[in-house]
Design a protein around this motif. Structure first.
Motif, mmCIF file in Angstrom:
data_model
loop_
_atom_site.group_PDB
_atom_site.id
_atom_site.type_symbol
_atom_site.label_atom_id
_atom_site.label_comp_id
_atom_site.label_asym_id
_atom_site.label_seq_id
_atom_site.Cartn_x
_atom_site.Cartn_y
_atom_site.Cartn_z
ATOM 1 N N GLU A 105 0.822 -1.202 0.000
ATOM 2 C CA GLU A 105 0.000 0.000 0.000
ATOM 3 C C GLU A 105 0.861 1.260 0.000
ATOM 4 O O GLU A 105 2.058 1.224 0.269
ATOM 5 C CB GLU A 105 -0.935 0.033 1.205
ATOM 6 N N THR A 165 -5.599 5.732 1.627
ATOM 7 C CA THR A 165 -4.688 4.577 1.653
ATOM 8 C C THR A 165 -5.020 3.700 0.457
ATOM 9 O O THR A 165 -6.157 3.255 0.296
ATOM 10 C CB THR A 165 -4.855 3.767 2.950
ATOM 11 N N ARG A 178 -4.419 0.273 -1.459
ATOM 12 C CA ARG A 178 -3.965 -1.066 -1.087
ATOM 13 C C ARG A 178 -4.296 -2.066 -2.198
ATOM 14 O O ARG A 178 -5.410 -2.074 -2.734
ATOM 15 C CB ARG A 178 -4.634 -1.509 0.209
ATOM 16 N N GLN A 205 -8.017 -1.376 -3.646
ATOM 17 C CA GLN A 205 -8.881 -0.520 -2.833
ATOM 18 C C GLN A 205 -8.217 0.837 -2.591
ATOM 19 O O GLN A 205 -6.993 0.920 -2.452
ATOM 20 C CB GLN A 205 -9.136 -1.152 -1.457
ATOM 21 N N ILE A 256 -8.975 3.674 0.363
ATOM 22 C CA ILE A 256 -9.732 3.803 1.610
ATOM 23 C C ILE A 256 -9.432 5.162 2.208
ATOM 24 O O ILE A 256 -8.255 5.550 2.347
ATOM 25 C CB ILE A 256 -9.335 2.680 2.593
ATOM 26 N N ASN A 257 -10.481 5.919 2.547
ATOM 27 C CA ASN A 257 -10.247 7.263 3.077
ATOM 28 C C ASN A 257 -9.897 7.240 4.560
ATOM 29 O O ASN A 257 -9.835 6.169 5.189
ATOM 30 C CB ASN A 257 -11.434 8.195 2.793
ATOM 31 N N GLN A 258 -9.675 8.434 5.123
ATOM 32 C CA GLN A 258 -9.221 8.539 6.506
ATOM 33 C C GLN A 258 -10.279 8.072 7.511
ATOM 34 O O GLN A 258 -9.967 7.835 8.685
ATOM 35 C CB GLN A 258 -8.814 9.983 6.825
ATOM 36 N N ASN A 259 -11.515 7.902 7.046
ATOM 37 C CA ASN A 259 -12.582 7.398 7.919
ATOM 38 C C ASN A 259 -12.765 5.892 7.814
ATOM 39 O O ASN A 259 -13.694 5.337 8.399
ATOM 40 C CB ASN A 259 -13.901 8.094 7.580
ATOM 41 N N GLY A 260 -11.867 5.242 7.051
ATOM 42 C CA GLY A 260 -11.970 3.796 6.883
ATOM 43 C C GLY A 260 -12.996 3.378 5.849
ATOM 44 O O GLY A 260 -13.348 2.194 5.756
ATOM 45 N N GLU A 261 -13.470 4.332 5.039
ATOM 46 C CA GLU A 261 -14.495 4.030 4.042
ATOM 47 C C GLU A 261 -13.852 3.765 2.688
ATOM 48 O O GLU A 261 -12.926 4.475 2.272
ATOM 49 C CB GLU A 261 -15.464 5.205 3.915
ATOM 50 N N ASN A 262 -14.341 2.756 1.987
ATOM 51 C CA ASN A 262 -13.873 2.482 0.632
ATOM 52 C C ASN A 262 -14.349 3.594 -0.295
ATOM 53 O O ASN A 262 -15.545 3.899 -0.355
ATOM 54 C CB ASN A 262 -14.432 1.154 0.131
ATOM 55 N N ASP A 302 -13.139 0.537 -5.213
ATOM 56 C CA ASP A 302 -12.941 -0.911 -5.036
ATOM 57 C C ASP A 302 -12.897 -1.541 -6.409
ATOM 58 O O ASP A 302 -13.609 -1.106 -7.328
ATOM 59 C CB ASP A 302 -14.079 -1.512 -4.212
#
Length: 462
Positions: free
Chosen positions: A19, A101, A103, A121, A123-129, A132
């Motif tokens: 990543e 992020t 990955r 993927q 993924i933003n800073q809120n952990g949301e995709n 994909d």
């Protein structure tokens, strides 16, 4: 030294991942727009973006896709990888300042012994995709380990950024009545009308009324509420504009479609013109990529081979203008070919004399140094290499050139080779004179009007 290294097909295991992390900046959007040619206003127009579905500036979806490609090509599998296919689903936008992020994860090693499938993927800073998808690649068969190549530095210049600040600085000022001389082409007429709409000037259009109205009709420019002072031709327009200043009607003048020398002739008339006890001079105010602030260059348009006494006025005019634009103590570099006094180069002797004149109070308000070569005036590293210890060197606000030829060349090189935008005015007359070029765009014309407005109001302050 940093290295870049791959993994061959045989070294890779299912479930292995790699990543990278990126935070979206304005520069990313600008560079991606420039590279791709995609200038969707959702990405590059702040006003439009605020009214769009996401109500903010967002990046291109394929910005994330390109980062996925970067991980595949540099990390996993790495150098030697061949892209076969890519599918992506875009789930959420990515806005300025958000961190992503990126990955990739190996999900399958295909039986041909060389191909991989990977989940991809973002993924933003809120952990949301936000993205994909899946990629299929041909993994490298051989090991590769190479020095990581240093990329050239990309620089994105926000066009007109300094000029926008100048225009914003006029928001609390009344527009100045401006005699626009012979605005008989679309460029000069539209510039004056747009400056009126921005609250910079109240134009009085001085020229043949029928011709001005014909230009406005052809260009679909509204002249509602704008005064036209009807005169038969360009020379009469210049004379009439001077008369409007002398009788107190106009607070500034603006060049339209006529030659500079034709406009200046009635201004310079010793009996009926607009002379003062100060020599008139032109000052460019350039917005130059790679330079952190507006750069003033003088004189590149009026005085051909100024004497030392005339240069004193040229320097003082530039200092006065810089102060009107909010620079409390402008740094003034007196340019020559070298940074030492050399009697065979007259401009070095005059530069030293101007600095001594400042020491004796004959020039006030600025910090002078010279002679300085151009590189020493605008580059701290160049000045340090030469061992020059100076508050001006490498940080100049104003460049005073030896003569018009040198100034004109420097200004036009910065405009045409470095992408600078040019605005500027003539001062030293009773009122500021907005001297635009036929090649100037709307932003440069607006900036010139803002400079004149700021200067005119500054002069009124006791």
């Amino acid at each position: 030294m940093q290295y870049i290294e791959n993994k061959t097909f045989d070294e890779i295991n299912i479930g292995e991942s790699a990543e990278l992390v990126r935070t979206l900046r304005h520069q990313d959007i600008d560079l991606f727009s420039a590279m791709s040619g995609k200038v969707n206003p959702a990405h590059v127009d702040q006003d439009y973006a605020q009214s769009d579905a996401f109500q903010k500036v967002i990046t291109h979806g394929m910005w994330g896709g390109s980062l996925i490609s970067a991980v595949l090509g540099t990390e996993l599998p790495g150098p030697g990888t061949i892209y076969v296919s890519q599918s992506l689903t875009f789930l959420r936008p990515v806005g300025l300042g958000e961190t992503v992020t990126v990955r990739v994860t190996v999900t399958e090693k295909l039986p041909d012994g060389q191909r991989l499938r990977l989940r991809c993927q973002c993924i933003n800073q809120n952990g949301e995709n936000v993205i994909d998808g899946e990629a299929e690649v041909i993994a490298p068969p051989k090991k590769v380990r190479r020095p990581r190549v240093a990329l050239s530095r990309g620089h994105v210049h926000e066009v007109g950024a300094h000029y926008k600040e100048l225009i914003e600085a006029t928001c609390d000022l009344a527009p100045i009545v401006t005699a626009v001389i012979h605005p008989c082409d679309e460029t000069s007429l539209s510039g004056a009308v747009e400056a009126k709409s921005q609250g910079l000037i109240t134009p009085v259009l001085v020229g043949p009324a029928a011709k001005i109205r014909a230009v406005a009709k052809a260009a679909n420019i509204s002249l509602d509420g704008i005064e036209i002072d009807d005169v038969p031709h360009s020379h009469a327009a210049a004379e009439r504009a001077v008369a409007l200043v002398r009788n107190g009607t106009a607070q500034a003048m603006m060049k339209g479609k006529l030659h500079t020398d034709e406009m200046m002739q009635p201004i310079l008339n010793r009996e009926t013109g607009l002379r003062t006890d100060r020599r008139m001079s032109h000052i460019f105010v350039l917005d130059v990529p790679h330079y952190p602030k507006p750069l003033f260059i003088t004189d590149a348009a009026i005085n051909i081979y100024p004497t030392l006494e005339e240069k004193r006025d040229i320097v003082q005019n530039a200092i006065d203008l810089a102060q009107a634009l909010g620079i409390e103590t402008p740094k003034v570099a007196i340019l020559s070919a070298v940074e030492t006094v050399y009697p065979k180069i007259a401009s070095t002797v005059e530069a030293a004399a101007l600095c001594k004149m400042a020491d004796r109070g004959q020039i006030t308000g600025g910090l002078l140094d010279g002679p300085l070569a151009f590189d020493n005036a605008i580059s701290k590293s160049a000045a340090e290499i030469k061992g020059i210890k100076s508050e001006v060197a490498g940080d100049a606000d104003i460049l005073v050139v030896p003569d018009l030829e040198a100034g004109n060349m420097i200004a036009k090189q910065l405009i045409y080779l470095a992408g600078a935008d040019a605005a500027g005015i003539v001062i030293g007359a009773r009122v500021p004179i907005i001297l635009t070029s036929r090649a100037d765009g709307t932003m440069s014309r607006l900036a010139s009007c803002a400079i004149a407005q700021l200067y005119a109001h500054h002069r009124r302050v006791p």
